[in-house]
Design an enzyme around this catalytic site. Structure first.
Site, PDB file in Angstrom:
ATOM      1  N   ASP A  36       0.864  -1.189   0.000  1.00 11.15           N
ATOM      2  CA  ASP A  36       0.000   0.000   0.000  1.00 11.15           C
ATOM      3  C   ASP A  36       0.900   1.238   0.000  1.00 11.15           C
ATOM      4  OD1 ASP A  36      -2.262   1.578   0.353  1.00 11.15           O
ATOM      5  OD2 ASP A  36      -2.446   1.157   2.497  1.00 11.15           O
ATOM      6  N   GLU A  50       2.800   5.223  -3.771  1.00 15.43           N
ATOM      7  CA  GLU A  50       2.846   6.266  -4.834  1.00 15.43           C
ATOM      8  C   GLU A  50       4.173   6.998  -4.845  1.00 15.43           C
ATOM      9  OE1 GLU A  50       0.382   5.992  -2.505  1.00 15.43           O
ATOM     10  OE2 GLU A  50      -0.859   4.804  -3.842  1.00 15.43           O
ATOM     11  N   ASP A  74      -9.071   4.221  -1.882  1.00 20.40           N
ATOM     12  CA  ASP A  74     -10.019   4.575  -0.815  1.00 20.40           C
ATOM     13  C   ASP A  74     -11.318   5.171  -1.346  1.00 20.40           C
ATOM     14  OD1 ASP A  74      -8.012   3.680   0.752  1.00 20.40           O
ATOM     15  OD2 ASP A  74      -7.362   5.654   1.445  1.00 20.40           O
TER      16      ASP A  74
END
Ligand code: NOJ
Length: 987
Positions: free
Chosen positions: A557, A560, A637
């Site tokens: 996760d 980025e 999300d």
């Protein structure tokens, strides 16, 4: 301490009730726009949009780029030359080395670099050379094949003066017409122009220049540049050439301006798709304002866009700069290989040959304008003509989707967080108690000790191995999260090693970069560094990451990367990676390098330590072109709100046509609490997500399916069972994606590229090549849906065989317990109908084949099957069958698609032996001919080990037509193996 008076007690009581009630309502919250740049806050985007405005506002615009005819060479499928940029208002020129490669596959590739000053070069006053290398390693991460140069490509005769023409592609039907001045290229198929480069003159390679210190002017944040009134002004607009500020951070931009931009037009193409990931329609919108259009370009700058908004060109977590254009019976595409922040403007223009036609018969042309902050101009061109040709060629370059383990395409149960190992065991038991299938349970960040990855909280997860053992009893798995930020705290061996081995990302001054994420102060592993990969591998060894077992897999996760206190919630662009590249150059690839390191770490964990040969499972949030080779992605999300359920369908369709079909969205919605109706509808939709996982934020109430209560739990269980029974069809679709890049969820345009009416449809889809057509309900209170049937074909309701006939739009009733799902005539669908606790327990279950007879009277389908976990399939350990029903002979037969081999490998033999006991237990023929009405038996013959085993008979059960429904017939227990050759005769 103040004592509450009765009044304040009453108020606090009311407040509590209010808070309690609020927790049942899920407001749609929107993204914090102020955290993310708009085009005019991103210097290079603003400069290039202004450049475009200036260029397009005058008919006399001449793009200042020309190809030096004397420099052109063509040899062996590759053209090289030198494009000369004339710097406005000066006599100076910049030389841009050009290559145009023509590949065997029919793909062409254009690159423009910038000539660098070499040691010892004589520096001419009118010839400026860059002092730096533009980032040229994106291909190292993204491209894995398809780059064999074409021997057939050749200069074509008859080129007009001032052009060089190259013919290439299948039978030389493609042509690149290269205009020398201004430089531009038209790509043609069968003489017709399909794609144009620089026909609007927006090519702009911001060349290197030395920084000339000027007196510092007071600047306002994000408003530095002045929009030029002419191209000349914009060229000289220096406001954002050097340092640039946003949200309190200043980007030092040591290399100055270095954007690359190009206009790419698709003449007569009215739709463009792709450039994932965005939360908007599949058919991309125009971006320069106007009714129903966006006013911002589509942005690709991988970011943790918290509470992202619907119907928006805003960037999200991943970037795939691949675009397809569609017109009737023709699909073409481009892939813009650049890892830096990228913006894409889209406009459409209408052309009519007859000025009196009032627009009737006019054609739409789609114009795009691609703008990247740094790096090479590097574009691949695909000329189709079919969607499969374009997606196939793109995936040949960037790699096919991983063939996942079977458990990975079954149902995953996640939440932030299952709080103890006992909690996990309890959820596991409750699924069983409620007879609900699931394969995987997930652990979010709270399992760690203080957010230190590779550790377990000793109080809450005292016995992880015991927990994993319990899961394994029903062949279930655990997925644990590992993020790329490493807690900066003493006595944590992982951070100590990261620092001592110097494997972290550095800041602009060359020191280890420090920022904030879940653990607080953190450092980021630099997966661009090969040494970091070696180290990362060591961390996943069973003896290092203690408490993990063979059924533990990984979730990556925040890659980025998400940095809570960084500009736009990510890393500063002037941070430095391995090789001295700035973060600016590599940002969009960053997430992929992390998933790549984890994939190889898991591979090594099982291969080196355990001699096991299993396929890793790694989920990633951030991705780039090529990430599909490494595992699954999800859309981040989202929210427990109907618009998010609705948006998930076009988002996943977009991922599918972009070569990354192993995609899902959080079922139930991440933020907020879904109503029971929303949760139920989301499971019904999720049963059709290639990656199917329920997930929820830490502040939400528990929502495991068994908690919903009746009738919801039962309906959700049915949706899950539907997914499990269709797993053979899903796995076959994954295998197809793995071998030719075909999407798993297929939008209408992909299946019916000749049907213009269906091009923009993005709320229904076909599943692989099965002919299953689904349209999940995504609106509240709906009791029906309309499904568009594009072709002249029969479609049957999956559950009751109600019959429809296309082309038309049909209305289907869809009460809460119904999933609108049709079967297109002409297909054969494999299923396994026995309810089990997990997919692993279905390994030797018998099959049901559903033969769906359409207008031609014939039907066909395929089944791919292997052990669902190892790489043995690469050595021939699989079953691949083609089933065909032929009305002319009334026979259904199974033929082998595996290449016949005189000497099959040991692995092939062992696998086939193990599968001998797996039978076809039922054949259902939907739309069965009336002539079978009085038939009681069919004749079955089987071929085992190359020998016919004689014929036998099996019972045929007939179900006549009821009003509106098709007749159907069932052959029960025909006594045949799924892996063998056989024939059933209905004659
Ligand atoms: C952000 C992810 O998108 C979400 O799925 C996860 O639960 C949280 N990080 C916590 O790890």
């Amino acid at each position: 301490m103040a004592v509450l008076g009765s009044d304040s007690r009453r108020w606090s009581g009311l407040l509590l009730i209010f808070v309690f009630l609020c927790s049942f309502i899920t407001p749609v919250v929107t993204v914090k726009h102020e955290n993310f740049k708009k085009c005019d806050q991103s210097g290079f985007c603003k400069r290039n949009r202004a450049y475009a405005d200036a260029a397009l506002s005058t008919s006399s615009w001449q793009a200042p780029y020309s190809l030096d005819p004397a420099s052109i060479k063509f040899d062996n499928g590759m053209l090289t030359g030198s494009v000369v940029k004339t710097i406005v208002n000066t006599a100076e020129t910049v030389r841009l080395p050009l290559t145009i490669a023509f590949y065997e596959s029919g793909t062409a590739r254009v690159t423009l670099d910038e000539e660098r000053r070499q040691k010892g070069d004589i520096v001419l006053r009118h010839d400026s050379k860059a002092k730096k290398q533009r980032y040229n390693e994106a291909e190292k991460w993204a491209i894995v094949g398809g780059t064999t140069l074409s021997q057939g490509a050749a200069t074509s005769k008859g080129a007009e003066k001032g052009t060089t023409n190259i013919s290439y592609g299948p039978a030389g039907t493609f042509e690149a017409v290269i205009r020398h001045s201004p430089f531009g290229i038209d790509f043609k198929r069968n003489g017709e122009t399909q794609i144009q480069f620089n026909n609007r003159g927006l090519l702009n390679v911001e060349h290197w220049r030395p920084k000339v210190e000027k007196p510092v002017e007071e600047k306002k944040e994000g408003e530095e540049a002045v929009v030029g009134e002419s191209a000349k002004d914009t060229e000289e607009d220096e406001g954002t050439w050097w340092d640039e500020s946003f949200g309190g951070s200043t980007d030092s931009k040591p290399k100055g301006p270095e954007a690359v931009a190009l206009d790419i037009s698709f003449p007569n193409y009215q739709h463009v798709f792709g450039v994932a990931e965005h939360a908007g329609p599949l058919s991309l919108k125009e971006t320069r304002g106007g009714d129903g259009k966006y006013s911002e370009p589509y942005r690709l700058y991988n970011s943790d866009v918290f509470e992202y908004e619907m119907d928006s060109p805003m960037t999200l977590y991943g970037a795939i700069p691949f675009m397809q254009a569609q017109k009737k019976d023709s699909t073409v595409g481009v892939f813009w290989l650049n890892a830096a922040e990228t913006w894409i403007d889209i406009t459409k223009s209408s052309s009519s040959t007859n000025p009196l036609s009032l627009g009737i018969g006019s054609k739409i042309t789609t114009n795009t304008h691609w703008i990247s902050e740094s790096g090479l101009l590097d574009v691949f061109i695909f000329l189709g003509p079919k969607p499969q040709d374009v997606v196939g060629a793109y995936t040949e370059l960037t790699g096919y989707t991983q063939l996942p383990q079977q458990f990975a395409i079954a149902y995953h149960q996640c939440r932030w967080n299952y709080v103890t190992d006992e909690d996990v065991r309890d959820v596991d038991r409750k699924f069983d108690k409620n007879r609900i299938p699931y394969d995987v349970i997930w652990l979010d960040i709270e399992y760690t000790e203080g957010k230190k990855y590779f550790t377990w909280d000793p109080d809450t997860f005292a016995n992880p191995l015991g927990m994993e053992k319990q899961l394994d009893e029903h062949e279930r798995k655990l997925v644990a999260i590992i993020d790329p930020h490493i807690k900066n705290e003493g006595n944590y061996p992982v951070v100590d090693e990261l620092k001592s081995k110097d494997l972290a990302v550095h800041n602009k001054d060359g020191n280890i970069y420090e920022g904030w994420c879940w653990p607080g102060s953190s450092h980021w592993v630099d997966c661009f560094n090969p040494a970091a990969h070696t180290w990362w591998k060591s961390l996943f060894r069973y003896d290092k990451f203690k408490g993990t077992a063979k059924n533990t897999w990984i979730w990556n996760d925040m890659n980025e990367p998400s940095v809570f206190n960084g500009p736009e919630t990510t890393m500063p662009k002037d941070n430095l990676h391995h090789g001295g590249w700035e973060h600016r150059d590599v940002h969009n690839i960053n997430g992929m390098t992390f998933q790549n390191a984890t994939y190889h770490a898991i591979l090594a964990r099982d291969k080196e330590e355990d001699k096991a040969n299993v396929r890793p499972f790694v989920l990633t949030r951030s991705f780039y072109s090529g990430s599909q080779r490494l595992g699954a992605m999800w859309t981040g999300d989202n929210q427990a709100a109907w618009p998010h359920l609705e948006a998930s369908i076009p988002m996943l369709l977009s991922m599918g046509i972009s070569g990354f079909p192993f995609a899902g969205a959080d079922v139930g919605g991440f933020f907020g609490n879904p109503s029971k109706e929303l949760l139920t509808r989301w499971y019904q939709a999720g049963a059709f997500y290639p990656f199917f996982r329920g997930h929820a934020h830490i502040d939400t109430r528990r929502r495991e399916p068994y908690l919903a209560g009746e009738p919801y739990t039962q309906i959700i269980t049915q949706a899950l069972r539907l997914r499990y029974s269709l797993l053979p069809a899903w796995y076959t679709a994954f295998h197809e994606a793995h071998t030719n890049g075909a999407p798993i969820l297929r939008p209408n345009y992909y299946v019916h590229p000749g049907d213009e009416k269906g091009f923009a449809i993005d709320d229904q889809f076909y599943v692989g090549s099965t002919g299953l057509l689904a349209k999940p309900v995504t609106t509240e209170g709906a009791d029906g849906v309309d499904i568009y049937l594009a072709d002249k074909e029969k479609y049957f309701d999956y559950f009751d065989y109600w019959m429809y006939e296309g082309p038309t739009t049909v209305s289907l009733a869809a009460s809460l317990d119904t999933i609108p799902l049709l079967m297109q005539g002409g297909h054969i669908i494999p299923r396994r109908d026995r309810p089990r606790r997990s997919s692993g327990l279905m390994r030797y279950d018998p099959f049901t084949l559903v033969v769906v007879i359409g207008n031609s009277g014939d039907a066909e389908g395929t089944l791919y099957l292997d052990d669902g976990e190892s790489f043995d399939y690469e050595e021939g350990a699989f079953i691949h069958r083609r089933f065909e029903y032929k009305s002319a002979t009334s026979t259904l037969m199974s033929e082998d698609l595996a290449a016949a081999s005189a000497s099959p490998s040991r692995k092939t033999k062992d696998y086939l032996k193990a599968m001998e006991k797996v039978r076809v237990e039922k054949v259902i023929v939907v739309g069965a001919p009336e002539s079978w009405k009085s038939k009681k038996e069919v004749e079955v013959s089987e071929e085992l080990a190359g020998k016919s085993s004689g014929t036998k008979s099996a019972e045929l059960e007939w179900h006549g037509k009821e009003e509106g429904k098709a007749a159907w017939a069932v052959v029960r227990d025909p006594g045949i193996q799924i892996g063998a050759g056989w024939k059933i005769s209905f004659a």
